[in-house]
Design a protein around this motif. Structure first.
Motif: not given
Lengths: 111, 116
Positions: B67-77
């Motif tokens: 389960f790969l999680i990416n939270h690249a910006s303050l509005t998108l994960s």
């Protein structure tokens, strides 16, 4: 002891009655408490939050917090069939960086 | 205010494929986003906590490589279920918190994943 405990129900109340949903928590340091409603097959939606001891009213909903007894409740006045859902109680847990949810109480409002 | 969207709402895939789910906070910046999984008639299960620009913190028993999680910006994960199997079929729900920690969480509408 679970961090947040709720009776799973179902709690059945007649239409128009007051539904009382209860929740106990184990962390005495918890400062904020949340009630969410989840309809079957849907995601949770926030109903209200409470930080201070006592009552907080919002429309037909009243949250009650008693920090000494580590108890928070949600009262729903004039219950409607549309209130039938699972109600989740949540408070900070796991080191304070997340919310811990109870397993939820299923409410059924019957005609 | 406090609207969180998820896409897709429903996905059916074959076993072995990867599926990406997006979670967006539409009208606020989310310091922290959370990913939950819920099986039928069961309670919410937190999978991981994600802070913008940092690696996600996974709950015990949740495989970070699956389960790969990416939270690249303050509005998108995003959550990617890699090499999905039928046992991964579930309702995946994200939530977003403006201030993180024990602050109010606003939930997305969820993504129902079915792996054939």
């Amino acid at each position: 002891q679970k961090e947040v405990e709720q009776n799973s129900g179902p709690l059945s109340v007649p239409e128009g009655a007051i539904a009382s949903l209860n929740c106990t928590y184990s962390d005495r340091g918890s400062q904020s408490f949340f009630w969410y409603r989840q309809y079957s097959g849907k995601s949770p939606e926030l109903i209200m939050f409470i930080y201070s001891n006592g009552d907080k009213e919002d429309g037909r909903f009243t949250a009650q917090l008693n920090k000494a007894s580590q108890y928070v409740s949600l009262l729903i006045r004039d219950s409607q069939p549309s209130d039938s859902a699972t109600y989740l109680c949540a408070c900070p847990g796991g080191g304070g960086n997340k919310l811990t949810f109870g397993t939820g109480t299923q409410l059924k409002v019957e005609l | 205010g406090a609207v969180v969207s998820q896409h897709p709402s429903r996905v059916i895939c074959k076993s072995g494929t990867s599926v990406k789910i997006e979670c967006r906070s539409l009208d606020f910046q989310a310091t922290t986003m959370f990913w939950y999984r819920q099986f039928p008639k069961q309670s919410l299960m937190l999978m991981a906590t994600s802070n913008e620009g940092s690696k996600a913190t996974y709950e015990q028993g949740v495989e970070k490589d699956k389960f790969l999680i990416n939270h690249a910006s303050l509005t998108l994960s995003t959550l990617t279920v890699t090499s999905a199997h039928p046992e991964d079929s579930s309702f995946y729900i994200c939530s977003a918190s403006q201030y993180g920690g024990a602050d109010t969480q606003y939930f997305g509408p969820g993504t129902r994943l079915t792996v054939l």
